[in-house]
Design an enzyme around this catalytic site. Structure first.
Site, short mmCIF file in Angstrom:
data_model
loop_
_atom_site.label_atom_id
_atom_site.label_comp_id
_atom_site.label_asym_id
_atom_site.label_seq_id
_atom_site.Cartn_x
_atom_site.Cartn_y
_atom_site.Cartn_z
CG ASP A 133 -1.90 1.19 1.16
OD1 ASP A 133 -2.45 1.45 0.08
OD2 ASP A 133 -2.09 1.87 2.19
CB SER A 134 0.28 4.68 -1.08
OG SER A 134 -0.99 4.84 -0.50
CE1 TYR B 135 3.17 5.81 -3.28
CE2 TYR B 135 2.21 4.07 -4.62
CZ TYR B 135 3.25 4.55 -3.85
OH TYR B 135 4.35 3.77 -3.66
N GLY B 136 -2.39 9.31 -4.35
CA GLY B 136 -3.59 9.83 -5.01
C GLY B 136 -3.42 11.20 -5.64
CB CYS C 107 -2.41 1.07 -3.02
SG CYS C 107 -2.55 2.80 -3.43
CG ASN C 108 -8.81 1.01 -3.86
OD1 ASN C 108 -9.82 0.51 -4.31
ND2 ASN C 108 -8.41 0.77 -2.62
CB THR C 109 -3.99 5.25 -5.90
OG1 THR C 109 -4.97 5.81 -5.01
CG2 THR C 109 -3.47 6.32 -6.82
CD GLU D 70 -1.22 7.21 5.95
OE1 GLU D 70 -0.13 7.25 6.54
OE2 GLU D 70 -1.68 6.16 5.45
CB CYS E 237 -9.31 4.97 -0.72
SG CYS E 237 -7.80 5.53 0.07
CB THR E 238 -5.94 0.95 1.45
OG1 THR E 238 -5.20 2.11 1.11
CG2 THR E 238 -5.66 -0.17 0.51
CG HIS E 239 -5.69 5.46 3.83
ND1 HIS E 239 -5.04 4.92 2.75
CD2 HIS E 239 -4.72 5.96 4.65
CE1 HIS E 239 -3.74 5.10 2.89
NE2 HIS E 239 -3.52 5.73 4.03
N1 DGL Z 1 -3.78 3.78 -0.57
C1 DGL Z 1 -4.37 4.64 -1.53
C2 DGL Z 1 -5.59 4.02 -2.19
O1 DGL Z 1 -6.04 2.98 -1.83
C3 DGL Z 1 -4.73 5.98 -0.97
C4 DGL Z 1 -3.66 6.76 -0.30
C5 DGL Z 1 -2.79 7.62 -1.17
O2 DGL Z 1 -3.27 8.61 -1.75
O3 DGL Z 1 -1.62 7.27 -1.25
O4 DGL Z 1 -6.13 4.58 -3.10
#
Ligand code: DGL
Length: 261
Positions: free
Chosen positions: A7-8, A39-40, A70-72, A154, A182-184
């Site tokens: 994940d990011s 990452y987004g 991570c979805n992104t 975060e 999004c994982t968060h």
């Molecule tokens: N982990 C990223 C996701 O699932 C979101 C966090 C980021 O922006 O890095 O999309």
């Protein structure tokens, strides 16, 4: 070989915990790229480059299957990694993402209007719309980017996050289901459910464990290569004072280390 999860940042720990909950006997390596979060908000080229580095790192950690939680990163990099990088660099390693299992989950039941909330990069990629429409072309879809949720999480600032959720939720009241893309966001699922009591909230921590278990049952050739010593490693690219503090508050049961450079 181990199960790698990427994940990011720290958010993917929620998904990792849900995998471990369903399949505790396997060995896991988690890698969160906290040095480059979020990452987004990055360009596709940057997201691809960071994701490639992370996958290479998890391969050096002897991961036989890697979940891009991570979805992104899934939206921007998974296809390239599966089609170009892995066949040339590590053909025995399997890399999976979170979008397809999430779309499958969202379309269980009889949804006709599905909302998606995700990062700017995920929404701009239109991956959720494309994958949902592949299965259900007439589906009504509303995708909204929520760039302020990840930084709030975060920073362990759940007051700001809960206020923002109320505002975002107002866009989805007429949907049947809402994908937390999004994982968060599983960390905010209670706020979403409070704000949208009539909407089915699709939260990745609630099904990714069973999806992976099901995948391994169908791919015995991968499953037999995976070690089962209940060994879990949680690594991040940067564990400065801020992240150490946030990790201790949000995940007191997990010991997180910074990777050696
Ligand atoms: N982990 C990223 C996701 O699932 C979101 C966090 C980021 O922006 O890095 O999309």
């Amino acid at each position: 070989m181990k199960i790698g999860v990427f994940d990011s940042g720290l958010g993917g720990l929620v998904i990792t915990k849900s995998l471990i909950h369903v399949m505790p006997e396997y060995d896991y390596v988690y890698y969160g790229d906290t040095a480059n979060l979020p990452y987004g908000e990055k360009s596709s080229a940057q997201i691809l480059s960071y994701t490639l580095e992370a996958i290479k790192y998890l391969i050096t950690q002897k991961c036989g299957i890697i979940i891009i939680a991570c979805n992104t990163a899934t939206s921007i990099a998974l296809r390239y990694i599966q089609q170009k990088f892995i066949p040339a660099y590590a053909p025995d390693v399997k890399v999976l993402g979170v979008v397809i299992p999430t779309v499958e989950e969202a379309l269980l039941g009889n949804a006709s209007k599905v909302g998606v909330i995700a990062t700017n990069a995920t929404v701009a990629s239109k991956i959720y719309t494309a994958e949902l429409h592949k299965i259900k072309p007439k589906l009504e879809i509303k995708e909204i980017a929520a760039p302020d949720l990840v930084p709030a999480i975060e920073n362990n600032d759940f007051e700001t996050a809960s206020t923002a959720v109320k505002e975002y939720a107002s866009h989805f009241v007429d949907m049947d289901s809402l994908i937390l893309g999004c994982t968060h966001y599983p960390l905010l699922k209670t706020y979403f459910r409070q704000a949208l009591p009539k909407v089915r909230i699709i939260s990745q921590d609630e099904f990714m464990g069973n999806k992976l278990k099901d995948y391994l049952n169908r791919h015995i050739e991968i499953d037999i290569c995976l070690s089962r010593n209940h060994n879990y490693k949680f690594l991040v690219s940067s564990l400065n004072e801020h992240y150490r503090d946030v990790a201790e508050k949000m995940f007191p049961d997990i010991s997180i280390c910074q990777v050696e450079n």
